[in-house]
Scaffold this motif. Sequence first.
Motif, PDB file in Angstrom:
ATOM      1  N   TRP A 153      35.913  35.309  45.597  1.00  0.00           N
ATOM      2  CA  TRP A 153      35.929  36.736  45.276  1.00  0.00           C
ATOM      3  C   TRP A 153      36.865  37.429  46.272  1.00  0.00           C
ATOM      4  N   TYR A 154      37.847  38.133  45.721  1.00  0.00           N
ATOM      5  CA  TYR A 154      38.778  38.908  46.527  1.00  0.00           C
ATOM      6  C   TYR A 154      38.595  40.390  46.202  1.00  0.00           C
ATOM      7  N   TYR A 166      38.157  43.975  41.947  1.00  0.00           N
ATOM      8  CA  TYR A 166      37.500  42.770  42.448  1.00  0.00           C
ATOM      9  C   TYR A 166      37.982  41.589  41.617  1.00  0.00           C
ATOM     10  N   LEU A 167      38.695  40.704  42.305  1.00  0.00           N
ATOM     11  CA  LEU A 167      39.322  39.558  41.658  1.00  0.00           C
ATOM     12  C   LEU A 167      38.490  38.312  41.899  1.00  0.00           C
ATOM     13  N   CYS A 168      38.275  37.574  40.854  1.00  0.00           N
ATOM     14  CA  CYS A 168      37.639  36.265  40.969  1.00  0.00           C
ATOM     15  C   CYS A 168      38.723  35.212  40.737  1.00  0.00           C
ATOM     16  N   ALA A 169      38.655  34.142  41.488  1.00  0.00           N
ATOM     17  CA  ALA A 169      39.595  33.045  41.310  1.00  0.00           C
ATOM     18  C   ALA A 169      38.840  31.729  41.442  1.00  0.00           C
ATOM     19  N   LEU A 179      36.670  38.016  50.116  1.00  0.00           N
ATOM     20  CA  LEU A 179      35.319  38.437  50.483  1.00  0.00           C
ATOM     21  C   LEU A 179      34.416  37.231  50.715  1.00  0.00           C
ATOM     22  N   ILE A 180      34.445  36.297  49.786  1.00  0.00           N
ATOM     23  CA  ILE A 180      33.565  35.147  49.882  1.00  0.00           C
ATOM     24  C   ILE A 180      34.146  33.991  49.090  1.00  0.00           C
TER      25      ILE A 180
END
Lengths: 120, 117
Positions: free
Chosen positions: A34-35, A90-93, A46-47
């Motif tokens: 999570w960015y 909030y970006l998920c990768a 973030l995590i």
Amino acid sequence: EAGVAQSPRYKIIEKRQSVAFWCNPISGHATLYWYQQILGQGPKLLIQFQNNGVVDDSQLPKDRFSAERLKGVDSTLKIQPAKLEDSAVYLCASSLDRSGSLRDGANVLTFGAGSRLTVL
Amino acid sequence: AQTVTQSQPEMSVQEAETVTLSCTYDTSESDYYLFWYKQPPSRQMILVIRQEAYKQQNATENRFSVNFQKAAKSFSLKISDSQLGDAAMYFCAYRSVRSGATNKLIFGTGTLLAVQP
């Protein structure tokens, strides 16, 4: 293959309210990130999860942010209570495997479209 | 700690022309990866090109190429024959490959590229 899915795409809330974002990574990807991308800045991690364990949460504001990846697949990021400065995308990768293939570059991150949060 | 700097907040290029986006970084490590990501408006970030620090040859992907200057810690992106679809925010990113490192990307602040028809 299907990409990284995120929802909702947009969310507007009042400060002190709570919000949750959902992410489903690419099938088979063990690592999920999570960015946070604030306007005018580059994304900040973030995590990071490896399967259902946390690898790095050093920049997660733990007094208000929480995240889980209970079954090692999809993940939820929660903010409670939200502040004005939490307004961001909030970006998920996801990537195949943190521990492998760092040298040959196969462990490339694939990003979702992001969830845009506006806190009023 | 590693840092990535993109000193050009905005750039503009005419269609079919060439443009170069700048990126510098700071690290004490000798081996690492560098990336350029493209983020179109309201769309997902996609990988444009990557460079392995231990390789001296500059990476190339079709119209995209890099100029990697390891001693100067510089990593610029050249886009040749610019197309309207190249308009986007471009991010430079760094990743460590040292033993025990995570796969975390460290990003610059981005360069917004406009392509004029």
